[in-house]
Design a protein around this motif. Structure first.
Motif, PDB file in Angstrom:
ATOM      1  N   PRO A   1       0.380 -24.182 -19.288  1.00  0.00           N
ATOM      2  CA  PRO A   1       1.158 -25.269 -19.907  1.00  0.00           C
ATOM      3  C   PRO A   1       1.387 -26.466 -18.983  1.00  0.00           C
ATOM      4  CG  PRO A   1       2.572 -23.397 -19.363  1.00  0.00           C
ATOM      5  CD  PRO A   1       1.159 -22.945 -19.157  1.00  0.00           C
ATOM      6  N   ASP A   2       1.225 -26.258 -17.669  1.00  0.00           N
ATOM      7  CA  ASP A   2       1.488 -27.344 -16.720  1.00  0.00           C
ATOM      8  C   ASP A   2       0.240 -28.123 -16.327  1.00  0.00           C
ATOM      9  OD1 ASP A   2       4.196 -26.660 -16.657  1.00  0.00           O
ATOM     10  OD2 ASP A   2       3.860 -25.151 -15.090  1.00  0.00           O
ATOM     11  N   VAL A   3      -0.916 -27.736 -16.873  1.00  0.00           N
ATOM     12  CA  VAL A   3      -2.154 -28.481 -16.605  1.00  0.00           C
ATOM     13  C   VAL A   3      -2.397 -29.421 -17.784  1.00  0.00           C
ATOM     14  CG1 VAL A   3      -4.636 -28.319 -16.203  1.00  0.00           C
ATOM     15  CG2 VAL A   3      -3.112 -26.577 -15.257  1.00  0.00           C
ATOM     16  N   ARG A   4      -2.727 -30.664 -17.507  1.00  0.00           N
ATOM     17  CA  ARG A   4      -2.906 -31.661 -18.560  1.00  0.00           C
ATOM     18  C   ARG A   4      -4.280 -31.493 -19.221  1.00  0.00           C
ATOM     19  NH1 ARG A   4      -1.434 -34.793 -14.300  1.00  0.00           N
ATOM     20  NH2 ARG A   4      -3.397 -35.962 -14.345  1.00  0.00           N
ATOM     21  N   ALA A   5      -4.293 -30.897 -20.393  1.00  0.00           N
ATOM     22  CA  ALA A   5      -5.539 -30.699 -21.141  1.00  0.00           C
ATOM     23  C   ALA A   5      -5.817 -31.937 -21.980  1.00  0.00           C
ATOM     24  CB  ALA A   5      -5.431 -29.468 -22.032  1.00  0.00           C
ATOM     25  N   SER A   6      -7.048 -32.421 -21.935  1.00  0.00           N
ATOM     26  CA  SER A   6      -7.418 -33.657 -22.614  1.00  0.00           C
ATOM     27  C   SER A   6      -8.472 -33.394 -23.684  1.00  0.00           C
ATOM     28  CB  SER A   6      -7.961 -34.665 -21.598  1.00  0.00           C
ATOM     29  OG  SER A   6      -8.518 -35.793 -22.237  1.00  0.00           O
ATOM     30  N   GLU A   7      -8.473 -34.258 -24.720  1.00  0.00           N
ATOM     31  CA  GLU A   7      -9.502 -34.215 -25.759  1.00  0.00           C
ATOM     32  C   GLU A   7     -10.757 -34.973 -25.350  1.00  0.00           C
ATOM     33  OE1 GLU A   7      -7.721 -35.835 -29.225  1.00  0.00           O
ATOM     34  OE2 GLU A   7      -6.555 -34.042 -29.684  1.00  0.00           O
ATOM     35  N   GLN A   8     -10.724 -35.665 -24.209  1.00  0.00           N
ATOM     36  CA  GLN A   8     -11.905 -36.407 -23.764  1.00  0.00           C
ATOM     37  C   GLN A   8     -13.031 -35.433 -23.401  1.00  0.00           C
ATOM     38  OE1 GLN A   8      -9.141 -39.686 -21.518  1.00  0.00           O
ATOM     39  NE2 GLN A   8     -11.186 -39.351 -20.696  1.00  0.00           N
ATOM     40  N   VAL A   9     -14.270 -35.872 -23.631  1.00  0.00           N
ATOM     41  CA  VAL A   9     -15.394 -34.978 -23.360  1.00  0.00           C
ATOM     42  C   VAL A   9     -15.617 -34.776 -21.861  1.00  0.00           C
ATOM     43  CG1 VAL A   9     -16.558 -35.472 -25.535  1.00  0.00           C
ATOM     44  CG2 VAL A   9     -17.058 -36.892 -23.539  1.00  0.00           C
ATOM     45  N   ILE A  10     -15.247 -35.777 -21.058  1.00  0.00           N
ATOM     46  CA  ILE A  10     -15.358 -35.694 -19.598  1.00  0.00           C
ATOM     47  C   ILE A  10     -14.069 -36.227 -18.993  1.00  0.00           C
ATOM     48  CG2 ILE A  10     -16.582 -36.531 -17.541  1.00  0.00           C
ATOM     49  CD1 ILE A  10     -19.060 -36.889 -19.342  1.00  0.00           C
ATOM     50  N   VAL A  11     -13.544 -35.524 -18.013  1.00  0.00           N
ATOM     51  CA  VAL A  11     -12.355 -35.995 -17.307  1.00  0.00           C
ATOM     52  C   VAL A  11     -12.617 -35.929 -15.805  1.00  0.00           C
ATOM     53  CG1 VAL A  11      -9.921 -35.575 -16.758  1.00  0.00           C
ATOM     54  CG2 VAL A  11     -10.730 -35.335 -19.119  1.00  0.00           C
ATOM     55  N   LYS A  12     -12.423 -37.045 -15.134  1.00  0.00           N
ATOM     56  CA  LYS A  12     -12.493 -37.103 -13.676  1.00  0.00           C
ATOM     57  C   LYS A  12     -11.090 -37.379 -13.154  1.00  0.00           C
ATOM     58  CE  LYS A  12     -17.268 -38.799 -13.401  1.00  0.00           C
ATOM     59  NZ  LYS A  12     -18.173 -39.828 -12.838  1.00  0.00           N
ATOM     60  N   ASP A  13     -10.575 -36.475 -12.333  1.00  0.00           N
ATOM     61  CA  ASP A  13      -9.232 -36.626 -11.765  1.00  0.00           C
ATOM     62  C   ASP A  13      -9.325 -36.311 -10.280  1.00  0.00           C
ATOM     63  OD1 ASP A  13      -6.582 -36.582 -11.032  1.00  0.00           O
ATOM     64  OD2 ASP A  13      -5.899 -35.585 -12.863  1.00  0.00           O
ATOM     65  N   GLY A  14      -9.462 -37.367  -9.487  1.00  0.00           N
ATOM     66  CA  GLY A  14      -9.656 -37.164  -8.058  1.00  0.00           C
ATOM     67  C   GLY A  14     -10.950 -36.421  -7.812  1.00  0.00           C
ATOM     68  N   ARG A  15     -10.862 -35.339  -7.026  1.00  0.00           N
ATOM     69  CA  ARG A  15     -12.050 -34.533  -6.737  1.00  0.00           C
ATOM     70  C   ARG A  15     -12.164 -33.347  -7.693  1.00  0.00           C
ATOM     71  NH1 ARG A  15     -11.927 -32.048  -2.347  1.00  0.00           N
ATOM     72  NH2 ARG A  15      -9.911 -32.638  -1.499  1.00  0.00           N
ATOM     73  N   ARG A  16     -11.801 -33.579  -8.948  1.00  0.00           N
ATOM     74  CA  ARG A  16     -11.995 -32.600 -10.011  1.00  0.00           C
ATOM     75  C   ARG A  16     -12.739 -33.267 -11.165  1.00  0.00           C
ATOM     76  NH1 ARG A  16     -10.433 -30.401  -6.303  1.00  0.00           N
ATOM     77  NH2 ARG A  16      -8.712 -28.935  -6.025  1.00  0.00           N
ATOM     78  N   ILE A  17     -13.812 -32.644 -11.613  1.00  0.00           N
ATOM     79  CA  ILE A  17     -14.592 -33.181 -12.725  1.00  0.00           C
ATOM     80  C   ILE A  17     -14.808 -32.057 -13.734  1.00  0.00           C
ATOM     81  CG2 ILE A  17     -16.721 -34.312 -13.439  1.00  0.00           C
ATOM     82  CD1 ILE A  17     -17.087 -35.306 -10.588  1.00  0.00           C
TER      83      ILE A  17
END
Length: 340
Positions: free
Chosen positions: A136-152
């Motif tokens: 519940p504390d991780v931001r789940a997105s509907e976008q097909v690709i998410v880049k957040d810092g050094r996480r893809i």
């Protein structure tokens, strides 16, 4: 540039080929080996993919070094066989500057390793309810690709192909990227903010083809799973009479709002049945049932099998033909398990 792909048993093979093939093509087009890739697993033993093919890893995770990016490929039920040392190895790689990511269900073991805290990620719509329940504390997105810092993260095979095209463009330029896309007749490169397309339940349509008023109704359904709204209240919130709302909704989706709403709630319940160990009363409560009994009854009516039976090893495949007999639910289940 070296990419590593960490394979878990049952990983989606389409995601692996969607990652490697555009990189291979880019190497051929530019005439040099700009990209290199290695297959990893927790051990040196072969790993069986979702399509029942076996892949021989190049090295075990414990020996992994020299990669620039490392992606996890897994079904949502994937867990580390060695829950102490394997996540620790990923954390060590993170500290050395390696970009970490996940394709499809690979986001689950990546999050279970504690490497997504405070980050955003792309979660496939087939797994979204199960993921939000577990993390519940991780931001789940509907976008097909998410880049957040050094996480893809990428939600499925098509998104992985787009991600690799972007990597080709960054390294070799837009002209090379365009030629790679044309090699595979890839129709278009999605933008950074592209949303996942979601099928309209029991329809040949997708949510992006619906009118704004029906999309807004479905959004209200989505945000009120645990505390279901009355259809009349939804119609009022949309500024429509109950009769007009029913008529518009059924014209676009082929079913009444009430039936669609119930199917959505049961589909979310099914994600948690298949991909979590949550008890049935908890799952029932999360989708608006005060008791598990009515949910179990409706679940069996819609999917042709009781939730407790779906959790038995092999039961889903034993009932595969019955589950898929003209029901979209069966098709979605097979897609989620085989090809994301």
């Amino acid at each position: 540039m070296t990419l590593g792909f960490l394979l878990f048993p049952g990983f989606p093979m389409a995601c692996l080929t969607s990652a490697i093939e555009p990189l291979r093509a880019a190497n051929e087009i530019c005439g040099r080996r700009e990209f290199r890739w290695i297959l990893l697993a927790e051990t040196a033993r072969p790993v069986r993919a979702s399509a029942e093919l076996r892949f021989e890893p190049d090295m075990p995770l414990a020996e992994c070094r020299g990669v620039d990016q490392l992606y996890l490929l897994s079904p949502p039920t994937g867990r580390f066989a060695d829950p102490r040392h394997s996540p620790a190895r990923l954390r060590w790689l993170d500290r050395t500057g390696v970009v970490l990511g996940a394709f499809s269900g690979g986001i689950f073991p990546l999050a279970r390793a504690g490497l997504m805290e405070g980050r955003g990620c792309s979660v496939h719509w087939c797994y979204e309810a199960a993921f939000r329940a577990e993390f519940p504390d991780v931001r789940a997105s509907e976008q097909v690709i998410v880049k957040d810092g050094r996480r893809i993260t990428a939600s499925g095979a098509g998104a992985v192909f787009d991600l690799m095209l972007r990597l080709v463009e960054e390294r070799l330029g837009r002209e090379c990227m365009t030629e790679v896309a044309c090699w595979f007749q890839h129709p278009c490169l999605h933008g950074e903010d592209a949303r996942q397309r979601v099928p309209v339940a029991r329809s040949a349509s997708t949510d992006d083809a619906l009118s704004p008023v029906v999309r807004e109704a479905i959004r209200l359904f989505e945000t009120h799973l645990e505390d279901p709204l009355r259809i009349g209240d939804i119609a009022a919130a949309l500024g429509l009479s109950g009769r007009h709302f029913e008529r518009v909704f059924k014209r676009e989706t082929g079913q009444s709002p009430l039936r669609y709403y119930r199917l959505m709630r049961l589909s979310k319940a099914r994600q948690r049945v298949l991909y979590t160990n949550a008890p049935l009363p908890e799952i029932a409560s999360s989708v608006g049932y005060t008791r598990a009994g009515p949910m179990v009854r409706h679940y069996a009516e819609v999917f042709g099998v009781r939730p407790q039976d779906e959790r038995r090893p092999g039961q889903v495949w034993a009932n595969r033909d019955r589950l898929g007999s003209g029901q979209q639910s069966g098709r979605l289940l097979r897609a989620c398990r085989d090809g994301l």
